[in-house]
Motif scaffolding. Structure first.
Motif, PDB file in Angstrom:
ATOM      1  N   LYS A 260     -33.593  12.411  28.156  1.00 16.59           N
ATOM      2  CA  LYS A 260     -32.285  11.761  28.325  1.00 16.59           C
ATOM      3  C   LYS A 260     -31.494  11.799  27.024  1.00 16.59           C
ATOM      4  CE  LYS A 260     -33.340   8.499  32.030  1.00 16.59           C
ATOM      5  NZ  LYS A 260     -33.475   7.075  32.375  1.00 16.59           N
ATOM      6  N   GLY A 261     -32.159  11.517  25.922  1.00 15.39           N
ATOM      7  CA  GLY A 261     -31.491  11.564  24.621  1.00 15.39           C
ATOM      8  C   GLY A 261     -31.010  12.957  24.277  1.00 15.39           C
ATOM      9  N   LEU A 262     -31.852  13.946  24.549  1.00 15.47           N
ATOM     10  CA  LEU A 262     -31.477  15.330  24.295  1.00 15.47           C
ATOM     11  C   LEU A 262     -30.294  15.734  25.170  1.00 15.47           C
ATOM     12  CD1 LEU A 262     -32.125  17.942  22.794  1.00 15.47           C
ATOM     13  CD2 LEU A 262     -33.782  18.468  24.588  1.00 15.47           C
ATOM     14  N   GLY A 263     -30.314  15.343  26.430  1.00 20.31           N
ATOM     15  CA  GLY A 263     -29.202  15.641  27.326  1.00 20.31           C
ATOM     16  C   GLY A 263     -27.905  14.995  26.859  1.00 20.31           C
ATOM     17  N   ALA A 264     -27.996  13.752  26.403  1.00 15.42           N
ATOM     18  CA  ALA A 264     -26.801  13.071  25.895  1.00 15.42           C
ATOM     19  C   ALA A 264     -26.256  13.787  24.659  1.00 15.42           C
ATOM     20  CB  ALA A 264     -27.127  11.617  25.565  1.00 15.42           C
ATOM     21  N   ALA A 265     -27.141  14.205  23.775  1.00 17.96           N
ATOM     22  CA  ALA A 265     -26.709  14.918  22.569  1.00 17.96           C
ATOM     23  C   ALA A 265     -26.025  16.234  22.936  1.00 17.96           C
ATOM     24  CB  ALA A 265     -27.907  15.182  21.657  1.00 17.96           C
ATOM     25  N   LEU A 266     -26.580  16.930  23.893  1.00 22.00           N
ATOM     26  CA  LEU A 266     -25.972  18.196  24.308  1.00 22.00           C
ATOM     27  C   LEU A 266     -24.612  17.979  24.969  1.00 22.00           C
ATOM     28  CD1 LEU A 266     -29.156  20.020  25.636  1.00 22.00           C
ATOM     29  CD2 LEU A 266     -27.933  20.465  23.499  1.00 22.00           C
ATOM     30  N   LEU A 267     -24.476  16.913  25.765  1.00 17.47           N
ATOM     31  CA  LEU A 267     -23.183  16.610  26.389  1.00 17.47           C
ATOM     32  C   LEU A 267     -22.119  16.273  25.347  1.00 17.47           C
ATOM     33  CD1 LEU A 267     -24.206  14.581  29.556  1.00 17.47           C
ATOM     34  CD2 LEU A 267     -23.167  16.854  29.475  1.00 17.47           C
ATOM     35  N   VAL A 268     -22.511  15.492  24.331  1.00 15.03           N
ATOM     36  CA  VAL A 268     -21.564  15.161  23.261  1.00 15.03           C
ATOM     37  C   VAL A 268     -21.123  16.436  22.548  1.00 15.03           C
ATOM     38  CG1 VAL A 268     -21.347  14.007  21.018  1.00 15.03           C
ATOM     39  CG2 VAL A 268     -22.373  12.800  22.935  1.00 15.03           C
TER      40      VAL A 268
ATOM     41  N   LEU B 278     -20.178  17.101  13.852  1.00 16.67           N
ATOM     42  CA  LEU B 278     -20.402  17.066  15.297  1.00 16.67           C
ATOM     43  C   LEU B 278     -21.893  17.112  15.620  1.00 16.67           C
ATOM     44  CD1 LEU B 278     -19.309  17.028  18.163  1.00 16.67           C
ATOM     45  CD2 LEU B 278     -19.056  19.511  18.030  1.00 16.67           C
ATOM     46  N   LYS B 279     -22.648  17.921  14.899  1.00 15.62           N
ATOM     47  CA  LYS B 279     -24.100  17.969  15.111  1.00 15.62           C
ATOM     48  C   LYS B 279     -24.731  16.609  14.847  1.00 15.62           C
ATOM     49  CE  LYS B 279     -24.733  22.783  13.690  1.00 15.62           C
ATOM     50  NZ  LYS B 279     -25.339  23.636  12.644  1.00 15.62           N
ATOM     51  N   LEU B 280     -24.373  15.999  13.707  1.00 18.90           N
ATOM     52  CA  LEU B 280     -24.962  14.699  13.374  1.00 18.90           C
ATOM     53  C   LEU B 280     -24.527  13.609  14.351  1.00 18.90           C
ATOM     54  CD1 LEU B 280     -24.783  14.790   9.487  1.00 18.90           C
ATOM     55  CD2 LEU B 280     -26.828  14.867  10.910  1.00 18.90           C
ATOM     56  N   LEU B 281     -23.284  13.633  14.784  1.00 21.39           N
ATOM     57  CA  LEU B 281     -22.801  12.672  15.772  1.00 21.39           C
ATOM     58  C   LEU B 281     -23.564  12.844  17.083  1.00 21.39           C
ATOM     59  CD1 LEU B 281     -20.713  10.502  16.630  1.00 21.39           C
ATOM     60  CD2 LEU B 281     -19.255  12.395  17.352  1.00 21.39           C
ATOM     61  N   SER B 282     -23.756  14.075  17.498  1.00 31.02           N
ATOM     62  CA  SER B 282     -24.491  14.352  18.738  1.00 31.02           C
ATOM     63  C   SER B 282     -25.929  13.862  18.638  1.00 31.02           C
ATOM     64  CB  SER B 282     -24.474  15.847  19.036  1.00 31.02           C
ATOM     65  OG  SER B 282     -23.170  16.302  19.240  1.00 31.02           O
ATOM     66  N   ILE B 283     -26.571  14.126  17.517  1.00 30.93           N
ATOM     67  CA  ILE B 283     -27.937  13.642  17.316  1.00 30.93           C
ATOM     68  C   ILE B 283     -27.962  12.125  17.346  1.00 30.93           C
ATOM     69  CG2 ILE B 283     -29.815  13.465  15.622  1.00 30.93           C
ATOM     70  CD1 ILE B 283     -29.139  16.389  14.832  1.00 30.93           C
ATOM     71  N   GLY B 284     -26.990  11.497  16.699  1.00 31.53           N
ATOM     72  CA  GLY B 284     -26.936  10.031  16.689  1.00 31.53           C
ATOM     73  C   GLY B 284     -26.817   9.446  18.084  1.00 31.53           C
ATOM     74  N   VAL B 285     -25.960  10.016  18.908  1.00 29.52           N
ATOM     75  CA  VAL B 285     -25.812   9.540  20.286  1.00 29.52           C
ATOM     76  C   VAL B 285     -27.105   9.786  21.065  1.00 29.52           C
ATOM     77  CG1 VAL B 285     -24.592   9.915  22.472  1.00 29.52           C
ATOM     78  CG2 VAL B 285     -23.304   9.748  20.335  1.00 29.52           C
TER      79      VAL B 285
ATOM     80  N   VAL C 266     -30.156   9.998  19.911  1.00 29.02           N
ATOM     81  CA  VAL C 266     -31.187   9.052  19.457  1.00 29.02           C
ATOM     82  C   VAL C 266     -30.901   7.669  20.009  1.00 29.02           C
ATOM     83  CG1 VAL C 266     -32.195   7.939  17.434  1.00 29.02           C
ATOM     84  CG2 VAL C 266     -31.758  10.397  17.408  1.00 29.02           C
ATOM     85  N   TRP C 267     -29.647   7.264  20.037  1.00 37.47           N
ATOM     86  CA  TRP C 267     -29.296   5.954  20.586  1.00 37.47           C
ATOM     87  C   TRP C 267     -29.719   5.856  22.053  1.00 37.47           C
ATOM     88  CZ3 TRP C 267     -24.722   4.599  23.683  1.00 37.47           C
ATOM     89  CH2 TRP C 267     -24.612   3.228  23.878  1.00 37.47           C
ATOM     90  N   VAL C 268     -29.479   6.911  22.821  1.00 37.35           N
ATOM     91  CA  VAL C 268     -29.882   6.920  24.234  1.00 37.35           C
ATOM     92  C   VAL C 268     -31.404   6.892  24.345  1.00 37.35           C
ATOM     93  CG1 VAL C 268     -29.915   8.334  26.337  1.00 37.35           C
ATOM     94  CG2 VAL C 268     -27.780   8.022  25.081  1.00 37.35           C
TER      95      VAL C 268
ATOM     96  N   ILE D 284     -33.707   9.038  10.624  1.00 42.50           N
ATOM     97  CA  ILE D 284     -33.008   7.922   9.972  1.00 42.50           C
ATOM     98  C   ILE D 284     -32.278   7.071  11.004  1.00 42.50           C
ATOM     99  CG2 ILE D 284     -31.085   7.350   8.421  1.00 42.50           C
ATOM    100  CD1 ILE D 284     -32.025   9.798   6.726  1.00 42.50           C
ATOM    101  N   THR D 285     -31.592   7.728  11.932  1.00 41.86           N
ATOM    102  CA  THR D 285     -30.889   6.978  12.985  1.00 41.86           C
ATOM    103  C   THR D 285     -31.880   6.189  13.828  1.00 41.86           C
ATOM    104  OG1 THR D 285     -29.194   8.697  13.061  1.00 41.86           O
ATOM    105  CG2 THR D 285     -29.300   7.180  14.928  1.00 41.86           C
ATOM    106  N   GLY D 286     -33.005   6.800  14.176  1.00 48.49           N
ATOM    107  CA  GLY D 286     -34.031   6.102  14.943  1.00 48.49           C
ATOM    108  C   GLY D 286     -34.581   4.889  14.219  1.00 48.49           C
ATOM    109  N   MET D 287     -34.815   5.015  12.889  1.00 51.85           N
ATOM    110  CA  MET D 287     -35.303   3.871  12.108  1.00 51.85           C
ATOM    111  C   MET D 287     -34.289   2.733  12.123  1.00 51.85           C
ATOM    112  SD  MET D 287     -37.325   5.177   8.721  1.00 51.85           S
ATOM    113  CE  MET D 287     -35.867   5.879   7.987  1.00 51.85           C
ATOM    114  N   ILE D 288     -33.036   3.088  11.914  1.00 49.40           N
ATOM    115  CA  ILE D 288     -31.994   2.050  11.880  1.00 49.40           C
ATOM    116  C   ILE D 288     -31.912   1.339  13.237  1.00 49.40           C
ATOM    117  CG2 ILE D 288     -29.499   1.676  11.736  1.00 49.40           C
ATOM    118  CD1 ILE D 288     -29.478   3.965   9.611  1.00 49.40           C
TER     119      ILE D 288
END
Length: 117
Positions: A7-15, A44-51, A53-55, A109-113
């Motif tokens: 789900k997280g990977l899919g969200a990152a790809l959609l972003v 954009l890559k980092l934003l996508s990864i952040g989203v 990871v959040w999902v 880092i995003t996951g830790m936060i």
């Protein structure tokens, strides 16, 4: 755990798809310099990864570092693979390794936060 990773990977790809579409439209009017395109690409890559990871991790979840790093690694591996296939160009191996490391670090880092919120 694997379903959350997907789900997280899919969200990152959609972003990424949405971000690239918006940026492609903006490029028609703004005509940014090549170095600006590179910077926006990395953001954009980092934003996508952040989203992604959040999902995947959410707030206060266990294992945020590992899950985030996995989302970042998988996202960047897909991106590197797609770039190599679609562009027909070959970047130096160090560029691919740098992208993978950026994904792992950004996701971890995003996951830790997120785990500690």
């Amino acid at each position: 755990m694997w379903l959350r990773l997907l789900k997280g990977l899919g969200a990152a790809l959609l972003v990424t798809v949405a971000g690239v579409a918006v940026f492609a439209l903006l490029m028609q009017w703004l005509r940014p310099a090549e170095n600006v395109v590179r910077i926006i690409n990395q953001v954009l890559k980092l934003l996508s990864i952040g989203v992604g990871v959040w999902v995947c991790v959410g707030r206060g979840s266990e294992g945020g570092l590992l899950k985030g790093a996995l989302v970042g690694l998988l996202y960047m591996a897909i991106g590197v693979g797609m770039y190599a296939l679609l562009s027909g160009q070959s970047a130096p191996p160090s560029a691919y390794v740098a992208d993978l490391c950026m994904g792992i670090a950004g996701g971890g880092i995003t996951g830790m936060i997120l785990s500690n919120l």
